[in-house]
Design a protein around this motif. Sequence first.
Motif, PDB file in Angstrom:
ATOM      1  N   THR A 191      -7.364  -7.778   6.790  1.00 21.16           N
ATOM      2  CA  THR A 191      -6.990  -8.181   5.419  1.00 21.16           C
ATOM      3  C   THR A 191      -5.804  -7.405   4.851  1.00 21.16           C
ATOM      4  OG1 THR A 191      -8.490  -6.618   4.323  1.00 21.16           O
ATOM      5  CG2 THR A 191      -9.384  -8.793   4.901  1.00 21.16           C
ATOM      6  N   ARG A 192      -5.271  -6.446   5.576  1.00 26.32           N
ATOM      7  CA  ARG A 192      -4.205  -5.595   5.039  1.00 26.32           C
ATOM      8  C   ARG A 192      -2.999  -6.404   4.563  1.00 26.32           C
ATOM      9  NH1 ARG A 192       0.592  -4.471   5.724  1.00 26.32           N
ATOM     10  NH2 ARG A 192       0.614  -6.018   7.384  1.00 26.32           N
ATOM     11  N   VAL A 193      -2.465  -6.032   3.439  1.00 29.23           N
ATOM     12  CA  VAL A 193      -1.191  -6.579   2.960  1.00 29.23           C
ATOM     13  C   VAL A 193      -0.350  -5.421   2.423  1.00 29.23           C
ATOM     14  CG1 VAL A 193      -1.929  -8.937   2.409  1.00 29.23           C
ATOM     15  CG2 VAL A 193      -2.234  -7.112   0.714  1.00 29.23           C
ATOM     16  N   SER A 194       0.949  -5.675   2.378  1.00 29.35           N
ATOM     17  CA  SER A 194       1.859  -4.665   1.847  1.00 29.35           C
ATOM     18  C   SER A 194       1.884  -4.725   0.324  1.00 29.35           C
ATOM     19  CB  SER A 194       3.272  -4.903   2.379  1.00 29.35           C
ATOM     20  OG  SER A 194       3.288  -4.841   3.782  1.00 29.35           O
ATOM     21  N   ALA A 195       2.331  -3.636  -0.266  1.00 28.45           N
ATOM     22  CA  ALA A 195       2.476  -3.565  -1.727  1.00 28.45           C
ATOM     23  C   ALA A 195       3.935  -3.236  -2.033  1.00 28.45           C
ATOM     24  CB  ALA A 195       1.541  -2.498  -2.298  1.00 28.45           C
TER      25      ALA A 195
ATOM     26  N   MET B 213       4.330   0.104   1.832  1.00 27.33           N
ATOM     27  CA  MET B 213       5.346  -0.886   2.239  1.00 27.33           C
ATOM     28  C   MET B 213       6.268  -0.248   3.262  1.00 27.33           C
ATOM     29  SD  MET B 213       6.594  -3.994   1.374  1.00 27.33           S
ATOM     30  CE  MET B 213       8.114  -4.892   1.675  1.00 27.33           C
ATOM     31  N   TRP B 214       6.358  -0.879   4.421  1.00 27.50           N
ATOM     32  CA  TRP B 214       7.200  -0.401   5.518  1.00 27.50           C
ATOM     33  C   TRP B 214       8.599  -0.970   5.310  1.00 27.50           C
ATOM     34  CZ3 TRP B 214       5.023  -0.641  11.192  1.00 27.50           C
ATOM     35  CH2 TRP B 214       5.978  -0.190  12.097  1.00 27.50           C
ATOM     36  N   ARG B 215       9.577  -0.088   5.166  1.00 29.16           N
ATOM     37  CA  ARG B 215      10.956  -0.536   4.997  1.00 29.16           C
ATOM     38  C   ARG B 215      11.845   0.149   6.027  1.00 29.16           C
ATOM     39  NH1 ARG B 215      11.610  -3.299   0.182  1.00 29.16           N
ATOM     40  NH2 ARG B 215       9.984  -2.960  -1.366  1.00 29.16           N
ATOM     41  N   THR B 216      12.926  -0.519   6.347  1.00 38.47           N
ATOM     42  CA  THR B 216      13.919   0.072   7.255  1.00 38.47           C
ATOM     43  C   THR B 216      15.310  -0.124   6.635  1.00 38.47           C
ATOM     44  OG1 THR B 216      13.791  -1.977   8.524  1.00 38.47           O
ATOM     45  CG2 THR B 216      12.649  -0.063   9.435  1.00 38.47           C
ATOM     46  N   GLY B 217      15.949  -1.245   6.948  1.00 41.41           N
ATOM     47  CA  GLY B 217      17.275  -1.504   6.399  1.00 41.41           C
ATOM     48  C   GLY B 217      18.349  -0.681   7.087  1.00 41.41           C
TER      49      GLY B 217
ATOM     50  N   LEU C  52      -2.565  -7.098  -5.357  1.00 40.19           N
ATOM     51  CA  LEU C  52      -2.051  -7.378  -4.021  1.00 40.19           C
ATOM     52  C   LEU C  52      -1.985  -8.877  -3.798  1.00 40.19           C
ATOM     53  CD1 LEU C  52      -3.968  -4.659  -1.948  1.00 40.19           C
ATOM     54  CD2 LEU C  52      -1.574  -4.624  -2.699  1.00 40.19           C
ATOM     55  N   LYS C  53      -0.991  -9.299  -3.017  1.00 37.44           N
ATOM     56  CA  LYS C  53      -0.823 -10.729  -2.759  1.00 37.44           C
ATOM     57  C   LYS C  53      -1.986 -11.255  -1.920  1.00 37.44           C
ATOM     58  CE  LYS C  53       2.005  -9.853   1.297  1.00 37.44           C
ATOM     59  NZ  LYS C  53       3.357  -9.738   1.809  1.00 37.44           N
ATOM     60  N   SER C  54      -2.149 -12.575  -1.930  1.00 35.67           N
ATOM     61  CA  SER C  54      -3.216 -13.148  -1.122  1.00 35.67           C
ATOM     62  C   SER C  54      -2.780 -13.234   0.339  1.00 35.67           C
ATOM     63  CB  SER C  54      -3.613 -14.522  -1.652  1.00 35.67           C
ATOM     64  OG  SER C  54      -2.468 -15.299  -1.814  1.00 35.67           O
TER      65      SER C  54
HETATM   66  C1  LIG Z   1       9.837  -2.410  11.518  1.00 29.55           C
HETATM   67  C2  LIG Z   1       9.704  -3.093  10.187  1.00 29.55           C
HETATM   68  C3  LIG Z   1      10.702  -2.964   9.260  1.00 29.55           C
HETATM   69  C4  LIG Z   1      10.636  -3.599   8.011  1.00 29.55           C
HETATM   70  N1  LIG Z   1      11.653  -3.442   7.106  1.00 29.55           N
HETATM   71  C5  LIG Z   1      11.578  -4.070   5.922  1.00 29.55           C
HETATM   72  C6  LIG Z   1      12.600  -3.878   4.941  1.00 29.55           C
HETATM   73  O1  LIG Z   1      13.550  -3.110   5.147  1.00 29.55           O
HETATM   74  N2  LIG Z   1      12.499  -4.550   3.788  1.00 29.55           N
HETATM   75  C7  LIG Z   1      11.451  -5.412   3.532  1.00 29.55           C
HETATM   76  O2  LIG Z   1      11.429  -6.014   2.447  1.00 29.55           O
HETATM   77  N3  LIG Z   1      10.457  -5.575   4.422  1.00 29.55           N
HETATM   78  C8  LIG Z   1      10.487  -4.929   5.608  1.00 29.55           C
HETATM   79  N4  LIG Z   1       9.485  -5.095   6.519  1.00 29.55           N
HETATM   80  C9  LIG Z   1       8.397  -6.063   6.254  1.00 29.55           C
HETATM   81  C10 LIG Z   1       7.397  -5.562   5.216  1.00 29.55           C
HETATM   82  O3  LIG Z   1       7.040  -4.226   5.438  1.00 29.55           O
HETATM   83  C11 LIG Z   1       6.110  -6.434   5.228  1.00 29.55           C
HETATM   84  O4  LIG Z   1       5.404  -6.247   6.425  1.00 29.55           O
HETATM   85  C12 LIG Z   1       6.403  -7.910   5.042  1.00 29.55           C
HETATM   86  O5  LIG Z   1       6.980  -8.102   3.786  1.00 29.55           O
HETATM   87  C13 LIG Z   1       5.130  -8.773   5.183  1.00 29.55           C
HETATM   88  O6  LIG Z   1       4.173  -8.376   4.266  1.00 29.55           O
HETATM   89  P1  LIG Z   1       2.688  -7.991   4.731  1.00 29.55           P
HETATM   90  O7  LIG Z   1       2.789  -6.663   5.444  1.00 29.55           O
HETATM   91  O8  LIG Z   1       1.906  -7.946   3.462  1.00 29.55           O
HETATM   92  O9  LIG Z   1       2.221  -9.085   5.656  1.00 29.55           O
HETATM   93  C14 LIG Z   1       9.508  -4.423   7.731  1.00 29.55           C
HETATM   94  C15 LIG Z   1       8.466  -4.504   8.666  1.00 29.55           C
HETATM   95  C16 LIG Z   1       8.559  -3.847   9.879  1.00 29.55           C
HETATM   96  C17 LIG Z   1       7.430  -3.955  10.875  1.00 29.55           C
END
Ligand SMILES: Cc1cc2nc3c(=O)[nH]c(=O)nc-3n(C[C@H](O)[C@H](O)[C@H](O)COP(=O)(O)O)c2cc1C
Length: 185
Positions: free
Chosen positions: A9-13, A132-136, A169-171
Amino acid sequence: MDTLTALTTRVSAPRLQAPGPSDEQIDILLRAAIRAPDHGLLRPWRFIVLQDRQLEQLGDIMVANLLEQQPDADRRSQDKARSKALRAPTIIVAVAEVTEDHKVPVWEQVLAVGAAVQNMMLAAYELGIGAMWRTGALANSNLAKQQLGFADKDQVVAYLYLGTPASGLKSLPDDSPADFIRELP
Ligand SMILES: Cc1cc2nc3c(=O)[nH]c(=O)nc-3n(C[C@H](O)[C@H](O)[C@H](O)COP(=O)(O)O)c2cc1C
């Protein structure tokens, strides 16, 4: 919450606010991280925990990176870049400090750190901490790697934003495992 529930059920925030995780909770996240699978036991993961003033330092790195890419970036663009470091009360930077020319290829070492990040995300979810996992661009910039204390060969795997979800949190998406199953040709 049990682990299977967290896994399914995990989702990002994406929008996070104070308070961030406590020191005790951060310790749990890091303990979960270092239990990720790791081919060759190379322990490639490194973590930088950023809070308060250190987030401003990350903002400086973000601006320096922007100016390297776009030397003419105006003040507004610089402020926008800087603000990306202030979108959560805590950011854990996860870096793969890789061993080159090893029988375990670099891509496996990077994946191990990815698994460590996912462990932290799941642990955070179980603890009720938004993540929330971000890279960019900042994940692949050699300048950013240097400013974080790493070498060009290393890979920034995640800027893991952590805090209290600013909204519900989103659905869950409507995915089914069947959508991703393939048969052998
Ligand atoms: C390696 C990796 C890098 C990511 N980088 C970004 C990012 O820079 N910006 C972003 O908006 N989402 C990024 N994401 C996706 C979000 O962290 C998130 O997983 C996605 O929005 C889907 O949402 P959920 O985790 O709730 O399913 C990345 C995910 C992964 C696995």
